[in-house]
Scaffold this active site. Structure first.
Site, PDB file in Angstrom:
ATOM      1  N   HIS A 155       0.774  -1.176  -0.054  1.00 18.72           N
ATOM      2  CA  HIS A 155       0.081  -0.034  -0.010  1.00 18.72           C
ATOM      3  C   HIS A 155       0.876   1.288  -0.009  1.00 18.72           C
ATOM      4  O   HIS A 155       0.253   2.284  -0.640  1.00 18.72           O
ATOM      5  CB  HIS A 155      -0.891  -0.180   1.349  1.00 18.72           C
ATOM      6  CG  HIS A 155      -1.763   1.228   1.241  1.00 18.72           C
ATOM      7  ND1 HIS A 155      -2.577   1.621   0.440  1.00 18.72           N
ATOM      8  CD2 HIS A 155      -1.880   2.204   2.294  1.00 18.72           C
ATOM      9  CE1 HIS A 155      -3.244   2.686   0.701  1.00 18.72           C
ATOM     10  NE2 HIS A 155      -2.790   2.799   1.909  1.00 18.72           N
ATOM     11  N   ASN A 195       5.456  10.347  -9.869  1.00 17.51           N
ATOM     12  CA  ASN A 195       5.064  11.323  -8.915  1.00 17.51           C
ATOM     13  C   ASN A 195       5.108  10.995  -7.484  1.00 17.51           C
ATOM     14  O   ASN A 195       4.464   9.804  -7.053  1.00 17.51           O
ATOM     15  CB  ASN A 195       3.581  12.090  -8.989  1.00 17.51           C
ATOM     16  CG  ASN A 195       3.604  12.659 -10.500  1.00 17.51           C
ATOM     17  OD1 ASN A 195       4.620  13.111 -10.930  1.00 17.51           O
ATOM     18  ND2 ASN A 195       2.556  12.818 -10.936  1.00 17.51           N
ATOM     19  N   HIS A 206       0.197   4.236  -2.825  1.00 14.63           N
ATOM     20  CA  HIS A 206       0.742   3.125  -3.395  1.00 14.63           C
ATOM     21  C   HIS A 206       1.884   3.572  -4.428  1.00 14.63           C
ATOM     22  O   HIS A 206       1.753   4.419  -4.930  1.00 14.63           O
ATOM     23  CB  HIS A 206      -0.604   2.209  -4.229  1.00 14.63           C
ATOM     24  CG  HIS A 206      -0.041   0.902  -4.487  1.00 14.63           C
ATOM     25  ND1 HIS A 206      -0.810  -0.065  -3.898  1.00 14.63           N
ATOM     26  CD2 HIS A 206       0.927   0.356  -5.433  1.00 14.63           C
ATOM     27  CE1 HIS A 206      -0.261  -1.101  -4.194  1.00 14.63           C
ATOM     28  NE2 HIS A 206       0.705  -0.955  -5.371  1.00 14.63           N
ATOM     29  N   HIS A 208       3.817   3.390  -7.243  1.00 18.01           N
ATOM     30  CA  HIS A 208       3.556   3.468  -8.440  1.00 18.01           C
ATOM     31  C   HIS A 208       3.884   4.510  -9.269  1.00 18.01           C
ATOM     32  O   HIS A 208       4.364   5.690  -8.925  1.00 18.01           O
ATOM     33  CB  HIS A 208       2.034   3.216  -8.709  1.00 18.01           C
ATOM     34  CG  HIS A 208       1.170   4.638  -8.650  1.00 18.01           C
ATOM     35  ND1 HIS A 208       1.312   5.237  -7.472  1.00 18.01           N
ATOM     36  CD2 HIS A 208       0.633   5.492  -9.631  1.00 18.01           C
ATOM     37  CE1 HIS A 208       0.372   6.488  -7.450  1.00 18.01           C
ATOM     38  NE2 HIS A 208      -0.179   6.496  -8.726  1.00 18.01           N
ATOM     39  N   GLN A 210       3.437   6.153 -13.859  1.00 13.60           N
ATOM     40  CA  GLN A 210       2.418   6.330 -14.980  1.00 13.60           C
ATOM     41  C   GLN A 210       3.248   6.467 -16.449  1.00 13.60           C
ATOM     42  O   GLN A 210       4.560   6.748 -16.330  1.00 13.60           O
ATOM     43  CB  GLN A 210       1.584   7.388 -14.890  1.00 13.60           C
ATOM     44  CG  GLN A 210       0.655   7.440 -13.586  1.00 13.60           C
ATOM     45  CD  GLN A 210      -0.298   8.534 -13.707  1.00 13.60           C
ATOM     46  OE1 GLN A 210      -0.961   8.697 -14.484  1.00 13.60           O
ATOM     47  NE2 GLN A 210       0.013   9.408 -12.799  1.00 13.60           N
TER      48      GLN A 210
END
Length: 380
Positions: A155, A195, A206, A208, A210
């Site tokens: 998470h 970011n 979380h 991650h 893009q």
């Protein structure tokens, strides 16, 4: 079209989400997971219509009007994390547990439509000419694709909190996706980024990033192309040679080096570059990706070691345009942070925000020395 040498140690598994979006699992080289993946059995609404772009005739910039993004999840609790593996109480975006997962964004800024093959929009030269001309109240469809890259099923975290093996898997995903996205009709530039931190505007904790696939060459890259035209084709090679011989170098490897740029805009600004000319991540070698996993982790952990709390940042992979494969444009990771002290952030005020005329708060040499000290204290 980019060609990529795929790492045979990192397996991939392709699937489709309930609304038809593509999902790709990338397994670590040392994964403990089996090859089986669950089916997405959710009942989902149809995908939103493709947004449209409007041109600002004063600058030539294109603005994608993507109203569906207003419905994005905002800082959900752990038990409702949309990027965690699905569970009985959490109908998330990813049906199975995973090492790294990549899927099409549910509320994209570009796509899901692509340029129709055989139309002028799908012809690279025609599309470039259309997007670079200027007119009043011009609109175009926001074709392309936006993908989410989940670095881990946890998470919380970021790229810098991952293991070397996991970092290598993410880099492999970036390379393979860059190659495939570059081949989609209408795509002019592919941009992987991360970011990190609420101060940057992150809406999910979380770990991650893009990948945006644009139907035009972005303004920042267009300015680089203009600078190359003004200086000459050796601009990036000359710049990197000068920087790597100067006082702001932070890290040196066999294939990659990092430095604080001479004219840094942000309080923390670092460029990470390959030693040989590489236009994008797809064209890196396996050895370059292996070293990048270690060097990039050390850089990020050094930046976090500057202060007692994690530093917010934007980590942006600047890649050459897909169809303007100018040999002069070299792959560069540009990491920026507004953090100018432990408890202070740089906000873009009148000069920067309105006029694009930057004022630096911290001398680049001062910040380079602080970052070198922080990186030296990080375990390799």
């Amino acid at each position: 079209m980019c060609r990529v040498i795929a790492d045979p140690r990192i397996a991939t598994h392709r699937a489709r989400l309930a609304d038809g979006r593509e999902l790709i699992y990338f397994d670590d080289a040392d994964t403990a997971l089996g090859p089986e993946r669950a089916i997405d059995a959710r009942a989902l609404d149809p995908r939103p219509a493709t947004a449209h772009m409007r041109q600002d005739p004063l600058t030539g910039d294109w603005v994608s009007i993507a109203a569906a993004r207003q419905n994005r999840v905002f800082l959900p609790p752990a038990h409702l994390d949309p990027l965690a593996p699905q569970s009985p109480g959490n109908p998330s975006e990813i049906p199975s547990t995973y090492d790294v997962a990549v899927f099409e964004n549910r509320s994209p800024s570009f796509g899901p439509a692509l340029a129709e093959p055989g139309t002028p929009d799908a012809d690279p030269a025609t599309a470039l000419a259309v997007t670079r001309s200027i007119g009043l109240e011009r609109t175009l469809p926001s074709v392309g694709r936006c993908e989410v890259v989940c670095f881990a099923p946890d998470h919380e975290g970021s790229f810098g909190t991952q293991t070397v093996s996991r970092a290598r898997t993410v880099i492999e995903a970036w390379a393979q996706r860059t190659a495939e996205l570059s081949a989609l009709p209408g795509v002019q530039q592919v941009f992987p980024f991360e970011n990190r931190g609420e101060a940057i505007g992150v809406t999910l904790g979380h770990p991650h990033g893009q990948i945006y696939s644009y139907p035009y060459v972005t303004p920042r890259t267009q300015r680089l192309l203009d600078a190359i035209d003004a200086y000459g084709p050796t601009l990036m090679a000359d710049l990197i040679e000068r920087e790597l011989a100067g006082p702001r170098v932070l890290l040196r490897g066999e294939h990659w080096s990092a430095y604080v740029p001479f004219a840094a805009r942000w309080p923390i600004e670092v460029h990470l570059v390959p030693h040989r000319h590489v236009p994008d991540l797809a064209e890196t070698t396996l050895a370059e990706r292996d070293e990048l996993a270690r060097v990039y982790l050390r850089l990020l952990r050094g930046i976090d070691a500057l202060y007692d709390t994690p530093t917010p940042y934007i980590a942006a992979w600047h890649q050459a345009p897909v169809h303007e494969r100018r040999d002069e444009v070299r792959l560069t990771l540009q990491l920026t942070s507004p953090r100018r002290a432990a408890d202070k952030l740089k906000f873009l005020a009148g000069s920067e925000a309105a006029m694009g005329a930057w004022i630096g708060d911290v001398p680049p040499e001062t910040q380079a020395e602080a970052l070198r000290t922080a990186i030296e204290g990080v375990d390799e």
